[in-house]
Design an enzyme around this catalytic site. Structure first.
Site, PDB file in Angstrom:
ATOM      1  N   ASP A 161       1.051  -1.084   0.200  1.00 44.52           N
ATOM      2  CA  ASP A 161      -0.203  -0.177   0.036  1.00 44.52           C
ATOM      3  C   ASP A 161       0.610   0.978  -0.161  1.00 44.52           C
ATOM      4  OD1 ASP A 161       1.012  -0.813   2.131  1.00 44.52           O
ATOM      5  OD2 ASP A 161      -1.151  -0.052   3.025  1.00 44.52           O
ATOM      6  N   GLY A 204      -6.802   1.210  10.325  1.00 42.07           N
ATOM      7  CA  GLY A 204      -6.464   0.233   9.290  1.00 42.07           C
ATOM      8  C   GLY A 204      -5.086   0.044   9.484  1.00 42.07           C
ATOM      9  N   CYS A 205      -4.383  -1.287   7.927  1.00 48.32           N
ATOM     10  CA  CYS A 205      -3.475  -1.567   7.991  1.00 48.32           C
ATOM     11  C   CYS A 205      -1.886  -0.984   8.374  1.00 48.32           C
ATOM     12  CB  CYS A 205      -2.666  -2.340   7.036  1.00 48.32           C
ATOM     13  SG  CYS A 205      -3.021  -1.425   5.116  1.00 48.32           S
ATOM     14  N   THR A 206      -2.451   0.728   7.553  1.00 53.25           N
ATOM     15  CA  THR A 206      -1.087   1.696   8.414  1.00 53.25           C
ATOM     16  C   THR A 206      -1.492   2.576   9.040  1.00 53.25           C
ATOM     17  OG1 THR A 206      -2.024   3.343   6.395  1.00 53.25           O
ATOM     18  CG2 THR A 206      -0.756   1.284   5.522  1.00 53.25           C
TER      19      THR A 206
END
Length: 394
Positions: A197, A361-363
């Site tokens: 991402d 989220g993932c980040t």
């Protein structure tokens, strides 16, 4: 004949010998090192200095400390305080160009840029910063750290260093500030994360792989990373890899002083001396002046001031009760918001009649809204200062 005159004559003959060997009279860089204070003893420091001198003909190493059995020049000092005073005197009168030392206090506004070798790919990476205090305010300090890291990298010959911001508290706020600085005319070469991402906010994978030339984080985190990177193969009590904690850099600071840990072993001592010589050859002081001047023209000081203003308290309706709009499906997400600001960002959207929820989220932190309202929500958040105005939704 006095000892001082004998020493001066000896120095002249040494310079002549150096000139005959290198063909560059008077151009040899001189790097000092204080040898008292190591947990591994004086011998550890002397061996590191001798290794550095053996590995290069481009610089001379000067020891500052008690007399020892060595061929290197010694400026005598018998306590750590005396050694630091001698070091400052030698730097200020030009007898040495840089110095490596331990347990040295910098003024507020000055912090050090370390250099490590990352384990995944053997990449060299600057950690900005590792000791000292750039600012008492976390986000302001990290923005300054970015500038300090760029200065160190450029001084070692990297013309356009890549920059990443580690995903620690305040990273998104720092990212917005640096992008504003970039938009104002101070170019920053943001790197993309190695993760799928992407983005300029780095993860642990990027830290291990050395994705950016310059990794930005707060100083305490950087200090821990220096210790881990330099001693993960030895159990922690002996730093065996890398170039040490680096030079103190700050606006108006004009001494080239590099820091070692008391746990730094022979290879790191030698690496720090080589790092110091490289910075001198790259004209660290002039690079710093140039970069600070360019950043100030790009409104650095205004940007830093904005980071220390609590926008939540700037509203006269600070305690105003905000009612959520009717709930709706939230399948769209907006990243780039600092976790400390997440709930205030939700309320900012509610005030505009946009239903939103906070999430992770993932980040990092995200704001979730209806997918048809991502653009308008991002614009509202940009105007309120929660995200960079040019930020794209994830």
């Amino acid at each position: 004949m006095s000892e001082n005159i004998k020493e001066m004559i000896g120095k002249v003959f040494n310079d002549i010998a150096d000139a005959m060997e290198t063909g560059q009279f008077g151009s040899k860089v001189k790097v000092g090192i204080t040898i008292l204070g190591s947990e591994h003893g004086i011998d550890n420091m002397v061996k590191g200095a001798e290794l550095a001198a053996k590995n290069s003909q481009d610089y001379e190493v000067v020891l500052i400390g008690p007399k020892v059995d060595t061929k290197l020049r010694i400026v005598e000092a018998n306590t750590e305080d005396e050694a630091h005073k001698k070091m400052e005197e030698l730097l200020d009168n030009g007898e040495i160009d840089a110095c490596v030392t331990m347990h040295y206090n910098f003024p507020i506004g000055v912090s050090t840029v370390g250099k490590v070798i990352t384990p995944a790919k053997g990449q060299e990476m600057f950690l900005a910063t590792t000791t000292g205090t750039s600012s008492p305010h976390r986000a302001e300090a990290m923005v300054k750290n970015a500038l300090y890291g760029i200065i160190a990298a450029k001084s070692t010959g990297i013309e356009n260093p890549t920059v990443g911001i580690l995903n620690v508290d305040g990273a998104r706020q720092v990212e917005r500030a640096l992008k504003e600085l970039n938009n104002n005319g101070y170019p920053i070469n943001f790197v993309e994360s190695m993760r799928s991402d992407g983005g300029a906010v780095m993860r642990g994978n990027d830290l291990l792989a050395g994705t950016p030339d310059v990794m930005i984080q707060d100083t305490l985190t950087g200090n821990i990373f220096m210790k881990v990177f330099s001693s993960y193969t030895t159990g922690g009590d002996y730093e065996a890899l890398g170039y040490g904690y680096g030079p103190g850099i700050g606006d108006g600071y004009d001494r080239t002083v590099l820091i070692l840990s008391r746990a730094s072993g022979v290879p790191v001592v030698a690496g720090a001396i080589a790092y110091g010589a490289q910075l001198v050859k790259g004209n660290l002081k002039e690079v710093a002046k140039r970069e600070f001047s360019a950043a100030k023209k790009a409104k650095l000081e205004e940007i830093l001031k904005s980071l220390t203003v609590d926008h939540k308290k700037s509203s006269s309706a600070e305690d105003e009760e905000v009612v959520a709009p009717p709930k709706e499906v939230v399948t769209g997400s907006i990243s780039g918001i600092d976790i400390m600001d997440l709930e205030d960002a939700v309320k900012a959207l509610w005030k505009k009649g946009i239903y939103a929820e906070s999430g992770m989220g993932c980040t990092g932190p995200i704001l979730m809204v209806h997918e048809d309202k991502i653009k308008i929500a991002t614009d509202v958040l940009g105007e309120a200062g929660f995200v960079a105005k040019e930020a794209d939704p994830c």
